[in-house]
Design a protein around this motif. Structure first.
Motif, PDB file in Angstrom:
ATOM      1  N   VAL A   1      62.842  63.510 116.676  1.00 10.27           N
ATOM      2  CA  VAL A   1      61.852  63.845 115.654  1.00 10.27           C
ATOM      3  C   VAL A   1      60.486  64.184 116.248  1.00 10.27           C
ATOM      4  O   VAL A   1      59.896  65.236 115.912  1.00 10.27           O
ATOM      5  CB  VAL A   1      61.738  62.718 114.614  1.00 10.27           C
ATOM      6  CG1 VAL A   1      60.528  62.954 113.693  1.00 10.27           C
ATOM      7  CG2 VAL A   1      63.011  62.634 113.789  1.00 10.27           C
ATOM      8  N   PRO A   2      59.899  63.348 117.125  1.00  3.03           N
ATOM      9  CA  PRO A   2      58.581  63.694 117.681  1.00  3.03           C
ATOM     10  C   PRO A   2      58.593  65.027 118.429  1.00  3.03           C
ATOM     11  O   PRO A   2      57.622  65.793 118.365  1.00  3.03           O
ATOM     12  CB  PRO A   2      58.286  62.533 118.644  1.00  3.03           C
ATOM     13  CG  PRO A   2      59.106  61.396 118.113  1.00  3.03           C
ATOM     14  CD  PRO A   2      60.357  62.037 117.599  1.00  3.03           C
ATOM     15  N   VAL A   3      59.688  65.300 119.120  1.00  3.80           N
ATOM     16  CA  VAL A   3      59.794  66.560 119.855  1.00  3.80           C
ATOM     17  C   VAL A   3      59.759  67.739 118.884  1.00  3.80           C
ATOM     18  O   VAL A   3      59.070  68.743 119.114  1.00  3.80           O
ATOM     19  CB  VAL A   3      61.102  66.590 120.688  1.00  3.80           C
ATOM     20  CG1 VAL A   3      61.249  67.949 121.382  1.00  3.80           C
ATOM     21  CG2 VAL A   3      61.107  65.466 121.698  1.00  3.80           C
ATOM     22  N   MET A   4      60.481  67.607 117.770  1.00  4.43           N
ATOM     23  CA  MET A   4      60.514  68.674 116.776  1.00  4.43           C
ATOM     24  C   MET A   4      59.154  68.868 116.132  1.00  4.43           C
ATOM     25  O   MET A   4      58.748  70.001 115.828  1.00  4.43           O
ATOM     26  CB  MET A   4      61.574  68.359 115.718  1.00  4.43           C
ATOM     27  CG  MET A   4      63.006  68.371 116.234  1.00  4.43           C
ATOM     28  SD  MET A   4      63.453  69.952 116.995  1.00  4.43           S
ATOM     29  CE  MET A   4      63.264  71.063 115.611  1.00  4.43           C
ATOM     30  N   VAL A   5      58.449  67.758 115.913  1.00  3.36           N
ATOM     31  CA  VAL A   5      57.106  67.853 115.323  1.00  3.36           C
ATOM     32  C   VAL A   5      56.180  68.671 116.227  1.00  3.36           C
ATOM     33  O   VAL A   5      55.418  69.532 115.771  1.00  3.36           O
ATOM     34  CB  VAL A   5      56.533  66.445 115.088  1.00  3.36           C
ATOM     35  CG1 VAL A   5      55.035  66.529 114.725  1.00  3.36           C
ATOM     36  CG2 VAL A   5      57.299  65.734 113.991  1.00  3.36           C
ATOM     37  N   VAL A   6      56.261  68.400 117.547  1.00  6.13           N
ATOM     38  CA  VAL A   6      55.419  69.125 118.513  1.00  6.13           C
ATOM     39  C   VAL A   6      55.834  70.592 118.594  1.00  6.13           C
ATOM     40  O   VAL A   6      54.989  71.501 118.570  1.00  6.13           O
ATOM     41  CB  VAL A   6      55.521  68.459 119.903  1.00  6.13           C
ATOM     42  CG1 VAL A   6      54.794  69.318 120.945  1.00  6.13           C
ATOM     43  CG2 VAL A   6      54.926  67.066 119.864  1.00  6.13           C
ATOM     44  N   VAL A   7      57.150  70.831 118.673  1.00  2.10           N
ATOM     45  CA  VAL A   7      57.659  72.206 118.800  1.00  2.10           C
ATOM     46  C   VAL A   7      57.275  73.050 117.590  1.00  2.10           C
ATOM     47  O   VAL A   7      56.894  74.220 117.717  1.00  2.10           O
ATOM     48  CB  VAL A   7      59.190  72.190 118.977  1.00  2.10           C
ATOM     49  CG1 VAL A   7      59.768  73.608 118.857  1.00  2.10           C
ATOM     50  CG2 VAL A   7      59.559  71.591 120.318  1.00  2.10           C
ATOM     51  N   LEU A   8      57.332  72.446 116.409  1.00  2.00           N
ATOM     52  CA  LEU A   8      57.024  73.175 115.174  1.00  2.00           C
ATOM     53  C   LEU A   8      55.524  73.239 114.895  1.00  2.00           C
ATOM     54  O   LEU A   8      55.090  73.897 113.935  1.00  2.00           O
ATOM     55  CB  LEU A   8      57.748  72.532 113.985  1.00  2.00           C
ATOM     56  CG  LEU A   8      59.282  72.598 114.036  1.00  2.00           C
ATOM     57  CD1 LEU A   8      59.881  71.802 112.882  1.00  2.00           C
ATOM     58  CD2 LEU A   8      59.753  74.048 113.977  1.00  2.00           C
ATOM     59  N   GLY A   9      54.738  72.536 115.727  1.00  2.00           N
ATOM     60  CA  GLY A   9      53.283  72.579 115.567  1.00  2.00           C
ATOM     61  C   GLY A   9      52.792  71.879 114.309  1.00  2.00           C
ATOM     62  O   GLY A   9      51.762  72.269 113.743  1.00  2.00           O
ATOM     63  N   LEU A  10      53.498  70.857 113.864  1.00  2.00           N
ATOM     64  CA  LEU A  10      53.105  70.131 112.669  1.00  2.00           C
ATOM     65  C   LEU A  10      51.995  69.139 112.990  1.00  2.00           C
ATOM     66  O   LEU A  10      52.039  68.451 114.016  1.00  2.00           O
ATOM     67  CB  LEU A  10      54.321  69.397 112.079  1.00  2.00           C
ATOM     68  CG  LEU A  10      55.513  70.289 111.698  1.00  2.00           C
ATOM     69  CD1 LEU A  10      56.692  69.434 111.260  1.00  2.00           C
ATOM     70  CD2 LEU A  10      55.116  71.267 110.596  1.00  2.00           C
ATOM     71  N   SER A  11      51.041  69.038 112.114  1.00  2.33           N
ATOM     72  CA  SER A  11      49.901  68.132 112.355  1.00  2.33           C
ATOM     73  C   SER A  11      50.115  66.811 111.630  1.00  2.33           C
ATOM     74  O   SER A  11      49.284  66.374 110.826  1.00  2.33           O
ATOM     75  CB  SER A  11      48.592  68.791 111.896  1.00  2.33           C
ATOM     76  OG  SER A  11      48.693  69.159 110.516  1.00  2.33           O
ATOM     77  N   TRP A  12      51.253  66.183 111.895  1.00  4.44           N
ATOM     78  CA  TRP A  12      51.565  64.895 111.257  1.00  4.44           C
ATOM     79  C   TRP A  12      50.960  63.768 112.069  1.00  4.44           C
ATOM     80  O   TRP A  12      50.909  63.811 113.305  1.00  4.44           O
ATOM     81  CB  TRP A  12      53.071  64.696 111.159  1.00  4.44           C
ATOM     82  CG  TRP A  12      53.744  65.642 110.194  1.00  4.44           C
ATOM     83  CD1 TRP A  12      53.160  66.556 109.385  1.00  4.44           C
ATOM     84  CD2 TRP A  12      55.153  65.753 109.965  1.00  4.44           C
ATOM     85  NE1 TRP A  12      54.080  67.233 108.645  1.00  4.44           N
ATOM     86  CE2 TRP A  12      55.334  66.766 108.976  1.00  4.44           C
ATOM     87  CE3 TRP A  12      56.281  65.125 110.471  1.00  4.44           C
ATOM     88  CZ2 TRP A  12      56.581  67.145 108.498  1.00  4.44           C
ATOM     89  CZ3 TRP A  12      57.529  65.485 110.006  1.00  4.44           C
ATOM     90  CH2 TRP A  12      57.682  66.480 109.025  1.00  4.44           C
TER      91      TRP A  12
END
Length: 205
Positions: free
Chosen positions: A53-64
């Protein structure tokens, strides 16, 4: 869906009893729903997804925020850990070699638990079926293996598997019992005073 329904199980019991009446050998038939609970599998896959999940957040550029990601991870772990416990899904996630090893180990445990190695003349034979793993094996004690080659048992297993793949579960099981009984009767015919040492009905575990 059950591998065998109540009527098919009753017919199979009759086939086993009929086979036993013609031989001094001991035929034990066991069917297992699964050879292992594989309790770790759902948790393992859930953990793999959650860690991604954290990797996907970074890859997708999400500001969560970190707290949001953490909550999402915990919730996803619980949901996946429960959802992947459903047997059809769980068994798909397990490598074939792992399932085969577990089923083979269970077959040998059942052989010992049922006392097939303690029969007079070492004439115990186990027909073992593990439904979840789609595994079939025939195990023979020394008295039988000295007279009947393993290749003959393997041929019976191959016919059984072919019948199951064709959707003829009950027919395949009955034919396997008949074939095992015929081989036992040929090499170990019933003798006066023979005792029935082991159960002659289908054992479900």
């Amino acid at each position: 869906m059950a591998f065998l329904n109540a009527e098919e199980k009753q017919r199979l019991r009759a086939k086993i009893k009929e086979a036993e009446q013609k031989t001094s050998g001991e035929l034990v038939t066991v069917i297992a729903r699964e050879s292992d609970p594989y309790s770790y599998i759902p948790l393992l896959w859930a953990a793999v997804v959650v860690l991604a999940v954290p990797v996907m957040v970074v890859v997708l550029g999400l500001s969560w925020s970190l707290s949001l990601v953490s909550v999402l991870q915990m919730g996803l772990f619980v949901v996946l850990g429960l959802a992947l416990r459903w047997p059809p899904v769980k068994l798909l996630l397990i490598p074939a070699k792992v399932k085969q090893r577990r089923a083979a180990r269970t077959a040998r445990e059942v052989f010992l638990e049922q006392g097939l190695h303690h029969t007079e003349g070492r004439c115990g034979l186990l027909l073992f079926v593990s439904v979840g793993e789609r595994y079939v094996e025939i195990l023979a004690d020394k008295g039988i293996s000295d007279k009947i080659k393993q290749a003959q048992w393997d041929a019976i297993v191959a016919d059984f598997v072919k019948a199951v793949k064709g959707g003829r579960h009950a027919e395949g099981f009955e034919q396997a019992v008949e074939a095992c009984g015929a081989l036992l009767a040929e090499h170990f015919p019933i003798q006066p005073g023979d005792k029935n040492e082991l159960p002659d009905h289908l054992i479900e575990i």
